[in-house]
Design a protein around this motif. Structure first.
Motif, short mmCIF file in Angstrom:
data_model
loop_
_atom_site.label_atom_id
_atom_site.label_comp_id
_atom_site.label_asym_id
_atom_site.label_seq_id
_atom_site.Cartn_x
_atom_site.Cartn_y
_atom_site.Cartn_z
N ALA A 182 92.35 1.65 51.09
CA ALA A 182 93.23 2.02 49.83
C ALA A 182 92.74 1.47 48.61
CB ALA A 182 94.67 1.30 50.24
N PHE A 183 92.28 0.17 48.83
CA PHE A 183 91.76 -0.31 47.32
C PHE A 183 90.64 0.59 47.02
CE2 PHE A 183 88.52 -3.24 45.46
CZ PHE A 183 89.24 -3.70 44.37
N TYR A 184 89.49 0.69 47.59
CA TYR A 184 88.56 1.13 47.10
C TYR A 184 88.89 2.81 46.63
CZ TYR A 184 85.66 -2.69 48.20
OH TYR A 184 85.18 -4.03 48.10
N SER A 185 89.78 3.36 47.33
CA SER A 185 90.06 4.76 46.98
C SER A 185 90.97 4.73 45.81
CB SER A 185 90.62 5.35 48.15
OG SER A 185 90.04 5.49 49.07
N THR A 186 91.45 3.68 45.50
CA THR A 186 92.49 3.79 44.31
C THR A 186 91.88 3.44 42.95
OG1 THR A 186 94.47 2.99 45.61
CG2 THR A 186 94.48 2.59 43.32
N HIS A 187 90.81 2.33 43.14
CA HIS A 187 90.45 2.15 42.05
C HIS A 187 88.87 2.59 41.66
CE1 HIS A 187 93.17 -1.21 41.15
NE2 HIS A 187 92.99 -1.63 42.42
N PHE A 188 88.30 3.28 42.37
CA PHE A 188 87.05 3.85 42.13
C PHE A 188 87.07 5.44 42.44
CE2 PHE A 188 86.47 -0.55 43.21
CZ PHE A 188 85.81 -0.99 41.99
N ASN A 189 86.04 6.18 42.11
CA ASN A 189 85.89 7.45 42.19
C ASN A 189 85.09 7.90 43.36
OD1 ASN A 189 83.45 6.59 40.63
ND2 ASN A 189 82.78 8.60 40.50
N PHE A 190 85.36 7.16 44.53
CA PHE A 190 85.03 7.35 45.89
C PHE A 190 85.75 8.50 46.48
CE2 PHE A 190 83.77 2.87 46.02
CZ PHE A 190 82.50 2.88 45.94
N ILE A 191 85.01 9.42 47.20
CA ILE A 191 85.38 10.42 48.11
C ILE A 191 84.94 10.33 49.51
CG2 ILE A 191 85.42 12.86 48.84
CD1 ILE A 191 84.73 13.30 45.83
N ALA A 192 86.06 10.14 50.46
CA ALA A 192 85.45 10.16 51.76
C ALA A 192 84.67 11.30 52.37
CB ALA A 192 86.66 9.91 52.93
N SER A 193 83.46 11.23 52.65
CA SER A 193 82.72 12.17 53.20
C SER A 193 83.06 12.54 54.62
CB SER A 193 81.17 12.07 53.11
OG SER A 193 80.85 12.31 51.93
N ASP A 194 83.26 11.34 55.35
CA ASP A 194 83.74 11.27 56.73
C ASP A 194 84.57 10.17 56.96
OD1 ASP A 194 82.00 13.40 58.81
OD2 ASP A 194 80.97 12.89 57.11
N TYR A 208 81.71 6.94 52.45
CA TYR A 208 82.17 7.40 50.96
C TYR A 208 80.86 7.90 50.22
CZ TYR A 208 86.81 4.45 50.21
OH TYR A 208 88.04 4.18 50.35
N ARG A 209 81.00 8.94 49.45
CA ARG A 209 80.22 9.27 48.30
C ARG A 209 80.96 9.18 47.11
NH1 ARG A 209 82.32 14.43 50.57
NH2 ARG A 209 82.95 15.73 49.08
N LEU A 210 80.12 9.49 46.15
CA LEU A 210 80.81 9.37 44.82
C LEU A 210 81.22 10.73 44.51
CD1 LEU A 210 78.22 7.03 42.60
CD2 LEU A 210 80.29 6.52 43.84
N ASP A 211 82.44 10.79 43.70
CA ASP A 211 82.97 12.11 42.87
C ASP A 211 82.30 12.34 41.77
OD1 ASP A 211 84.17 14.08 41.96
OD2 ASP A 211 86.30 13.40 42.49
N ARG A 212 81.23 13.28 41.64
CA ARG A 212 80.62 13.44 40.26
C ARG A 212 80.67 14.83 40.01
NH1 ARG A 212 80.43 9.95 37.26
NH2 ARG A 212 78.86 10.87 36.06
N GLN A 215 77.94 17.95 40.51
CA GLN A 215 76.56 17.30 40.56
C GLN A 215 76.37 16.78 42.24
OE1 GLN A 215 76.05 13.70 38.02
NE2 GLN A 215 74.57 12.72 39.74
N GLU A 216 75.31 17.19 42.67
CA GLU A 216 74.77 16.79 43.84
C GLU A 216 74.49 15.16 43.97
OE1 GLU A 216 71.32 19.09 45.21
OE2 GLU A 216 72.37 21.11 44.95
N VAL A 217 75.33 14.66 45.14
CA VAL A 217 75.25 13.33 45.52
C VAL A 217 74.79 13.19 46.99
CG1 VAL A 217 76.88 12.51 43.60
CG2 VAL A 217 77.61 13.06 46.06
N ASP A 218 74.39 11.85 47.18
CA ASP A 218 74.16 11.68 48.65
C ASP A 218 75.30 11.72 49.32
OD1 ASP A 218 71.39 11.37 48.15
OD2 ASP A 218 71.63 9.02 47.75
N HIS A 219 75.24 12.26 50.82
CA HIS A 219 76.47 12.00 51.64
C HIS A 219 77.44 10.64 51.51
CE1 HIS A 219 78.42 11.30 55.70
NE2 HIS A 219 78.55 12.53 55.34
N HIS A 220 76.62 9.44 51.55
CA HIS A 220 77.38 8.26 51.39
C HIS A 220 76.39 7.34 50.70
CE1 HIS A 220 75.29 8.26 55.44
NE2 HIS A 220 75.27 6.73 55.37
#
Length: 324
Positions: A182-194, A208-212, A215-220
């Motif tokens: 809940a904390f990391y999903s609320t405060h940062f642009n993380f997306i759960a890849s899995d 988590y990956r980054l929501d950019r 832009q292509e980003v690493d899976h986590h």
């Protein structure tokens, strides 16, 4: 969307570096060199910055301490405003401070994970480094019915450590998955890849990956799995290709270091992995050939189990998985 009046999400751009504290700096430095890091700046014999061959000014800071500890990972943020938001809303956050002795300079805010208290760093304004000119193989591969390498052209390799390119991700064992998620999903642009659930359909692990955006980003870039007690699980560093990775594996093996797990290929993220214990018991990973995704890829859900961790390679060590 943030609630009306609430600060927007802090925008992370990429993962940058990690801190490790060691009781025996001589052993730590020897391992880091054998793992493929390059010493960039020696502030003193008690504090040394190491880089990869990529454009990050540094990827690991080794610090002499009375206790061996993980000192946290750092992410680059999009703007100084992100640092200001972090300093005002995140738990036990510092004021913005200068990275005065670090290669590349920059500014930083350090906060502490609200579940287990480990430090987490946000940086802005670092000067990028020039890539190191390290000879790396780029030879075409021959397949049974597709021969890509020119005739009379041979594959020859140099025995050496696997050169580190960049920090790819880090992960921890958290004592409260739901609160951390809940904390990391609320405060940062993380997306759960899995998201990985247990037999009762309760999520216990996230990659988590980054929501950019597009832009292509690493899976986590960050993962955590529920277990007790808290500990850092590993930090993972990209190297060039499979041959480079296995040459590094042999280099570490021949020097008497303890292999944790590998070489094998993961399912989630697809990367070829090779995990090693350093002399202080920290797990460090070399990886190659990881997946690239963007924000359009949905979150995937699966149940935990050894079969979800790797498609080939040695059996999963018992102490690799989180304690229940």
């Amino acid at each position: 969307m943030a609630a009306e009046g609430a600060p927007r999400k802090i925008q992370l751009v990429r993962i940058a570096h990690v801190y490790y504290k060691y009781t025996d700096m001589d052993k730590a430095i020897t391992f880091l060199n054998d793992f493929g890091f390059t010493e960039e700046k020696r502030v003193s014999d008690d504090k040394i910055y190491f880089r990869g061959y990529g454009t990050e000014p540094w990827v690991l800071c080794a610090i002499k301490a009375d206790k061996a500890e993980f000192g946290g990972a750092a992410f680059v943020v999009e703007s100084e405003e992100d640092l200001q938001i972090a300093a005002s809303v995140l738990p036990k956050a510092t004021k913005i401070y200068e990275l005065s002795d670090a290669p590349g300079g920059g500014k930083c805010v350090t906060f502490h994970d609200p579940v287990d208290g480990f430090p987490f760093h946000l940086v802005y304004g670092q000067e990028p480094a020039q890539m190191l000119d390290i000879p790396l193989p780029h030879e075409p591969v021959n397949y049974p019915t597709e021969k890509n390498r020119p005739v009379n052209k041979f594959q020859r390799f140099q025995k050496r450590p696997a050169p580190v390119h960049k920090l790819g991700h880090f992960g921890v064992r958290t004592t409260n998955f739901a609160k951390a998620y809940a904390f990391y999903s609320t405060h940062f642009n993380f997306i759960a890849s899995d998201l990985i659930h247990d037999a009762n359909k309760i999520d216990r692990t996230v990659f988590y990956r980054l929501d950019r955006g597009d832009q292509e980003v690493d899976h986590h870039v960050f993962f955590f799995a529920e277990g007790d007690p808290y500990r850092v699980h590993h930090s993972s560093f990209e190297t060039h290709d499979f041959d480079t990775q296995v040459l590094g594996h042999d280099w570490l093996r021949e020097r008497g270091y303890k292999n944790c797990w590998g070489v094998g290929r993961h399912v989630l993220g697809s990367q070829i992995f090779d995990y090693w214990y350093d002399p202080h018991g920290f797990i460090m990973e070399h990886y190659v050939d990881g997946d690239q995704v963007n924000a359009s890829e949905p979150t995937h859900h699966s149940q935990a189990g050894p079969g979800s961790l790797h498609v080939w390679g040695p059996a999963v060590p018992g102490d690799f998985l989180p304690a229940k």
